[in-house]
Write a protein that holds these residues in place. Structure first.
Motif, PDB file in Angstrom:
ATOM      1  N   TYR A  26       1.111  -1.059  -0.107  1.00  0.00           N
ATOM      2  CA  TYR A  26      -0.186   0.163   0.010  1.00  0.00           C
ATOM      3  C   TYR A  26       1.050   1.302   0.066  1.00  0.00           C
ATOM      4  O   TYR A  26       1.878   1.366   0.681  1.00  0.00           O
ATOM      5  N   TYR A  28       0.601   5.687   0.027  1.00  0.00           N
ATOM      6  CA  TYR A  28      -0.033   7.052   0.011  1.00  0.00           C
ATOM      7  C   TYR A  28       1.013   8.008   0.410  1.00  0.00           C
ATOM      8  O   TYR A  28       1.716   8.113   1.197  1.00  0.00           O
ATOM      9  N   ARG A 114      -2.528   7.621  -4.294  1.00  0.00           N
ATOM     10  CA  ARG A 114      -2.811   6.368  -3.452  1.00  0.00           C
ATOM     11  C   ARG A 114      -2.844   5.236  -4.364  1.00  0.00           C
ATOM     12  O   ARG A 114      -3.235   5.134  -5.390  1.00  0.00           O
ATOM     13  N   THR A 119      -4.231  11.364  -6.748  1.00  0.00           N
ATOM     14  CA  THR A 119      -5.331  12.039  -6.041  1.00  0.00           C
ATOM     15  C   THR A 119      -5.330  13.413  -5.895  1.00  0.00           C
ATOM     16  O   THR A 119      -6.402  14.425  -6.049  1.00  0.00           O
ATOM     17  N   GLU A 135      -3.986   8.810   7.270  1.00  0.00           N
ATOM     18  CA  GLU A 135      -3.493   7.557   6.611  1.00  0.00           C
ATOM     19  C   GLU A 135      -2.576   6.599   7.234  1.00  0.00           C
ATOM     20  O   GLU A 135      -3.039   5.455   7.341  1.00  0.00           O
ATOM     21  N   GLU A 442      -8.892  13.907  -3.703  1.00  0.00           N
ATOM     22  CA  GLU A 442      -9.001  13.922  -2.036  1.00  0.00           C
ATOM     23  C   GLU A 442     -10.417  14.704  -1.650  1.00  0.00           C
ATOM     24  O   GLU A 442     -11.084  14.270  -0.936  1.00  0.00           O
TER      25      GLU A 442
END
Length: 446
Positions: A26, A28, A114, A119, A135, A442
């Motif tokens: 993942y 961000y 992301r 984003t 996050e 966002e």
């Protein structure tokens, strides 16, 4: 947080350098790095001296076109319209070619992702701090019932020192101090979540900085890049202590006693083998791994770091070598190259904005400058045969270690070559139809 390891190789969407293609599940954050241009200030940070040069030549072309035009209209000299028009078009194309790279840095560089999706382009800096924190907290809460690795690379305390209104003016050390206080608060918030979720005694936490304070970062008389105390040099300097000596703070209450101070040589390269060790894995055996697991040193099962020698690079250039002589406890350091300070006694490269790694911006030393860091941590007094009887022996021993080290290196394509550093429109991440790259997913989601 900040990735700053590149994104694409051959096309806009191949994401060959993306975190999700290098072991992470993942992501961000920023794929690039934070720059003054992200804030829209009139103090550019990206290739400032190069931009000044490009703008100078643009002004020269404009001056030449105006001179020819006036001369033509006033019959001072004879020149064909074709030449004036041709020069004006060439000048316009020249201006567009470089301004499209640096004039739109906010759109090209200051983006938020992301996973594989953009984003925000450009980022809304007023909300970035809270978004990053949310996050990270969300990740901990989602993964609290299983082992996890969370790498938080904060945008603090990098220029332009994005600080929320809550922390502005709180520190007596100006904007930099405000930014440090906000970073401290963010780290505290993450630790509070770890504690609240009952993970305190089972979570290994390592806090560090990637380099020393940036001495050249300033706005007027205000210092924006921190302070390195007694240590010479700063960010961007491959060998001087001020550029490479950083805090290393560890928390693991269930295992490591609080308040312990370890005065041993470690490296950020040690994080990788330490994490692998914690996860019960094994580091690759088909290559030399420069890092050493920190766990034996932290737990007190060994008294000394696994590093006898450490090799300090500036880019691909070896600038200095450190030797921790185990039998005497002395820490020697040899500098093979040092940056040329501007002005000479300033201790920084104010004329260039950041110290170079090679070329006419460095001085090569043969024999190397030798220091005893045990007695002279400020690197103020280079040793010689007259002042240190062991200097020749130490220099030869370090030279032998360099030879052995270089045998372990495998040549690879230069990732930071001029060709790879040139902006390529076909590799530019874009959330719209290039070159119309702007979006705000966002806020739309909110």
């Amino acid at each position: 947080g900040k990735w700053h390891m590149g994104v694409n190789c051959k096309s806009r969407r191949d994401h060959c350098h993306h975190p999700l293609n290098h072991g992470f599940d993942y992501f961000y954050g920023m794929p690039f790095t934070l720059l003054n241009e992200c804030q829209g200030t009139d103090d550019p940070e990206l290739a400032k001296s190069l931009q000044d040069t490009y703008w100078f030549y643009t002004q020269m072309i404009i001056l030449a076109v105006l001179t020819l035009l006036i001369g033509k209209l006033t019959n001072l000299f004879s020149v064909k319209w074709k030449i004036i028009i041709c020069l004006a078009i060439c000048g316009l194309l020249y201006f567009i070619s470089w301004f499209s790279i640096y004039g739109f840095t906010k759109y090209w560089n200051c983006i938020l992702m992301r996973n594989h999706d953009i984003t925000e382009q450009p980022m809304d800096l007023e909300k970035t701090t809270s978004n990053m924190l949310k996050e990270a907290v969300s990740f901990i809460e989602r993964n609290k019932h299983r082992p996890f690795l969370l790498f938080v690379s904060l945008l603090h305390v990098h220029t332009p020192l994005i600080t929320t209104e809550k922390f502005l003016g709180r520190s007596r050390h100006g904007l930099y101090g405000d930014n440090v206080e906000e970073m401290d608060w963010m780290v505290g918030m993450l630790l509070d979540v770890i504690d609240k979720e009952g993970l305190k005694n089972t979570t290994f936490i390592y806090f560090a900085s990637d380099h020393g304070g940036s001495l050249e970062a300033h706005r007027g008389s205000a210092q924006l890049g921190g302070w390195n105390g007694i240590y010479k040099g700063g960010k961007g300097m491959g060998g001087w202590e001020g550029g490479i000596r950083v805090p290393g703070i560890v928390r693991w209450p269930g295992v490591l006693p609080a308040g312990t101070v370890i005065n041993e040589l470690t490296s950020l390269m040690d994080i990788f083998p330490t994490v692998v060790h914690l996860a019960g894995g094994a580091v690759p055996q088909d290559r030399v791994i420069d890092g050493r697991t920190l766990l034996p040193l932290l737990r007190g099962t060994v008294q000394h770091s696994g590093h006898e020698f450490m090799f300090h690079y500036c880019g691909v250039f070896l600038h200095a070598v450190r030797w921790h002589q185990k039998d005497s406890g002395t820490i020697w350091k040899a500098h093979y190259a040092t940056p040329v300070f501007q002005p000479e006694a300033s201790g920084a490269c104010f004329g260039r904005g950041i110290c170079p790694c090679f070329g006419d911006g460095v001085i090569h030393h043969d024999p190397p400058l030798l220091f005893d860091l045990s007695e002279d941590p400020s690197e103020s007094n280079p040793l010689s045969a007259d002042t240190e009887p062991l200097s020749d022996t130490v220099t030869r021993r370090i030279g032998k270690a360099v030879e052995e080290h270089r045998k372990t290196l495998t040549p690879v394509p230069q990732q930071l070559s001029p060709h790879n550093n040139i902006w390529k429109p076909w590799l530019q991440p874009c959330c719209g139809t290039f070159p119309f790259c702007w979006c705000d997913e966002e806020n739309n989601k909110a």
